[in-house]
Structures are given as structure tokens and as C-alpha cells.
Design an enzyme around this catalytic site. Structure first.
Site, short mmCIF file in Angstrom:
data_model
loop_
_atom_site.label_atom_id
_atom_site.label_comp_id
_atom_site.label_asym_id
_atom_site.label_seq_id
_atom_site.Cartn_x
_atom_site.Cartn_y
_atom_site.Cartn_z
N SER A 42 0.82 -1.21 0.00
CA SER A 42 0.00 0.00 0.00
C SER A 42 0.85 1.26 0.00
O SER A 42 0.32 2.36 -0.12
CB SER A 42 -0.91 0.02 1.24
OG SER A 42 -0.13 0.02 2.42
N HIS A 80 -2.95 -3.59 -5.47
CA HIS A 80 -3.27 -3.16 -4.11
C HIS A 80 -4.76 -3.38 -3.86
O HIS A 80 -5.61 -2.62 -4.31
CB HIS A 80 -2.90 -1.69 -3.90
CG HIS A 80 -3.23 -1.19 -2.54
ND1 HIS A 80 -3.61 0.11 -2.29
CD2 HIS A 80 -3.24 -1.82 -1.34
CE1 HIS A 80 -3.85 0.25 -1.00
NE2 HIS A 80 -3.63 -0.91 -0.40
N GLU A 132 -6.12 -1.23 -6.93
CA GLU A 132 -5.21 -0.30 -7.61
C GLU A 132 -4.15 -1.13 -8.34
O GLU A 132 -3.42 -1.90 -7.71
CB GLU A 132 -4.55 0.64 -6.61
CG GLU A 132 -5.52 1.62 -5.97
CD GLU A 132 -4.85 2.53 -4.95
OE1 GLU A 132 -5.19 3.72 -4.90
OE2 GLU A 132 -3.98 2.04 -4.18
N ASN A 176 -4.48 6.34 -0.79
CA ASN A 176 -3.74 6.78 0.39
C ASN A 176 -3.07 8.14 0.19
O ASN A 176 -2.73 8.81 1.17
CB ASN A 176 -2.71 5.73 0.80
CG ASN A 176 -3.34 4.58 1.54
OD1 ASN A 176 -4.31 4.74 2.26
ND2 ASN A 176 -2.79 3.38 1.36
#
Length: 391
Positions: free
Chosen positions: A119, A140, A152, A190
């Protein structure tokens, strides 16, 4: 690609969940973990979870048995069969990931796609350990993988376009919604989400409003499923701080991503959120929040006022600014950013769509005002907002 055999390295919650997704999609799946017995225990837990789905009528007994039959614990990387795809899902440690990928590069065929579920770590850095690094990509998944649709798909500096296309199509075949992003710090979700947490923490620090009032505004006025402060308690203050610190470090300690003293203080005091009974809020033994009543009069006065003291306008402006920056640098498309933030964080709308609705010129003026009030670089406007790159 050999689409029959898939392997997952790491039998924790994420790895086991990914293994279940692959087995449900019809693959034979080998599950490996460095801890003796961990892969077997994870397989047993998955079997119990499948039994519960059968009991709830969400899966037939025959389907559950077939999925369970496709899951096989393996003793080591060296024991894996030749696979079309291997997904690594071990802790966020670059040295550990490089070691695993080095072993996989030597033991798996050159045609095997090697994916990391990281991540936060640069996919290109992981790929340096691999023979034929063009086959290394990021996949991800979001927790829990069995439920969350978003994946992702991350391309490193040497990832093959063909391999990326195959990975995207495979994720679609697994029933997932893939979005593409370059290996930028934090990827899409993120990275873009950092202001959601940071602005709330800074406003509490500055005494603009208490946590409960800010959370109420973001939920009830903004449509977010949880307020940012209650969400960090749910995630774990230590976990959220670690992700934020990783993005900050990878961006050369850019002030835009600097962790707050507010959150650092919570972590240092052991107030990690629901799991410890105290975080921003206090929780009863059953996990129910104690107190946390918002000041509704204050909330109504703040919303619609100056952007620097309006929790909703300030947060949304920063989310739009961050998303525009990502798109402007060519690291992801506007469509993929919006899809990722809606599916990955359950935001009421994607930040690019939100900026389009508000007017990018309006958001740009809000960011410039924040930059004037709080100089230092955190609130610098994205060039993509200023030059019209994002429309």
C-alpha cells in the site's frame, strides 16, 4: 498466462482474503507463509468463513466445497507450482519484499506475473530484485478483499504495458474494479485521502472546533460515511499515522503531507482508537463511543464562513487540490481517481467531479486563501488547478 494456478505469499488477513477471491474465481491457489502452520490455519479459517456463507444462504454447499478444494497450503516459495500470477501480501518491509521477489524471480517462469499488494512501497524498488522486472506490478487490494471491489493496479518504471493490461483484465474477471496508477507515494487512495484526516486534526489543534463537531459537519453536511477523526480511531491512530508518515517520507518530507503533532501525541500516549478504548474519543468496553456530542450551533456558524474555519469547504478544497495534482502529473486519470476514492473510501463523490461541480476556479481561490492564511507550502495550489489542466 497460465490462468489456472495462482499463489499468494502471506497468510494474514489480506493474503488469505486475496486467496479466497482467486479461488472463488476458479483458480487453484497455493497459500504460503513463513510462519510454520500459518497457511494451514488460514485455509481452515477460510473454510469456516465459507461455511458461514452457506449457513446464510449466500453460497451453496457445493460451491463452498469447490472453493475450499482449490485452496492448498504450501510450505515455501520453492514448492510452488508454475503460476500465471503470484501475489505477495507480507508486511510493509522493502528488504523482506525484495527477498521474496528475488526468490520468485528465480523459481517461477519468466511469463509469471509477480504482483505486490503493497500500500505504500515503490513498486520499482521491489522490482529491482527480480529477473525480468517488466513482469512486476502492484495489485493493491482493499480490506477485506472478499468484499471491497477496488484494486489499484500500479505500474513501476519497468512494468510491461502488456503485463499491466493482463493484470487489469484478470482483476475484472475476478469481479473487481481496477484503476491504474503509477508508483507514486500512496498511489491514489492513500495519497488523495491525506487531507481528509490532516485538515480535521489541524482544526482541532487550532481550536476551531471540537472533534465531534467537525466529524458531524463532514458526515451530515458533506455526506461522508464517517467523520475524519472517528475514522482514524476506527482505522487505528498508529496505522493511520504510519501510512501518512510513509507518504511524507517518500515525498521528501513535503509539508503538504506532514503528520500532525495532534496525531503523534495520541500515538505516543497509547490512545490508538477503538482497539485501546481511547483515541480522539473514549469508548466503552463494547466499543460504543462515550459522549462525542457535537455543538450544532457552532457547526452551523462554521459552514459557509471563511474557508480556513469551514471544515467542509477546507477539506473538500484540499481533496480536490490533491486529486488535481495527481492527475496533472499524469500519474492517474481523472476518472480513475474518482472511481478509486468512491470505492476505496466511500466518499460521496469523486474529488475531480466535486471540483467540477463547485468550479475549479472557486476551489483554486479557496486554496490560494488557505495558502495566504497558512504560508509554508502545505496549501500551495496545484498547477493543474491554476492552468486548467483538470476540467
Amino acid at each position: 498466462m497460465n490462468l489456472t494456478d495462482v499463489a499468494v505469499i502471506g497468510a494474514g488477513a489480506m493474503g488469505a482474503g486475496i486467496a479466497q477471491v482467486a479461488a472463488t474465481a476458479g483458480h487453484r491457489v497455493s497459500l504460503v507463509d513463513a510462519v510454520p502452520g500459518a497457511a494451514e490455519a488460514a485455509t481452515d479459517r477460510l473454510g469456516g468463513g465459507l461455511d458461514r456463507l452457506v449457513a446464510k444462504g449466500r453460497l451453496t454447499a457445493d460451491d463452498a466445497a469447490a472453493i475450499r478444494g482449490r485452496l492448498t497450503p504450501a510450505g515455501s516459495v520453492a514448492e510452488l507450482p508454475d503460476c500465471g500470477l503470484v501475489i505477495e501480501a507480507v508486511p510493509e518491509d522493502l528488504a523482506l519484499k525484495r527477498k521474496i521477489f528475488g526468490e520468485l524471480g528465480g523459481s517461477q517462469p519468466a511469463s509469471t506475473i509477480l504482483a505486490t499488494n503493497t500500500s505504500s512501497i515503490d513498486v520499482s524498488a521491489i522490482a529491482e530484485a527480480v529477473i525480468h522486472p517488466e513482469r512486476v506490478v502492484g495489485l493493491h487490494f482493499f480490506n477485506p478483499p472478499q468484499v471491497m471491489a477496488l484494486v489499484e493496479v500500479i505500474h513501476g518504471a519497468r512494468s510491461s504495458a502488456t503485463v499491466l493490461d493482463e493484470a487489469v483484465e484478470l482483476m475484472r474477471a475476478w469481479g473487481k474494479t481496477p484503476v491504474r496508477c503509477s508508483s507514486t507515494p500512496g498511489f491514489i487512495v492513500n495519497r488523495v485521502a491525506r487531507p481528509f484526516y490532516g485538515e480535521a486534526q489541524r482544526m482541532v489543534e487550532a481550536g476551531v472546533a471540537d472533534a465531534a463537531t467537525i466529524d458531524w459537519i463532514l458526515r451530515e453536511k458533506g455526506g461522508f460515511p464517517m467523520g475524519p477523526l472517528e475514522l482514524t480511531d476506527f482505522i487505528g491512530q498508529d496505522v493511520n499515522l504510519a501510512v501518512g508518515t510513509s507518504v511524507w517520507e517518500q515525498t521528501g518530507r513535503d509539508e503538504r503531507y506532514a503528520p500532525t503533532e495532534f496525531q503523534r501525541g495520541l500515538v505516543e500516549a497509547g490512545r490508538l482508537g477503538r482497539k485501546t478504548g481511547q483515541g480522539v474519543y473514549t469508548y466503552a468496553a463494547d466499543g460504543v463511543l462515550v459522549g462525542g456530542d457535537p455543538d450544532l450551533g457552532l457547526a452551523e456558524r462554521l459552514v459557509g464562513g471563511p474557508v480556513e474555519t469551514d471544515p467542509l469547504a477546507r477539506t473538500v478544497a484540499m481533496l480536490v487540490n490533491e486529486a488535481a495534482d495527481l492527475v496533472g502529473r499524469g500519474e492517474a486519470t481523472a476518472a480513475d481517481v474518482d472511481i478509486a476514492m468512491v470505492l476505496g473510501t466511500r466518499y460521496p463523490r469523486g474529488p475531480i467531479e466535486w471540483g467540477r461541480s463547485l468550479g475549479f476556479a472557486v476551489v483554486s481561490r479557496q486554496i490560494e486563501e488557505l495558502d495566504r492564511v497558512f504560508p509554508g507550502g502545505r496549501y500551495r495550489p496545484s498547477p493543474a488547478l491554476l492552468d486548467g489542466t483538470v476540467q
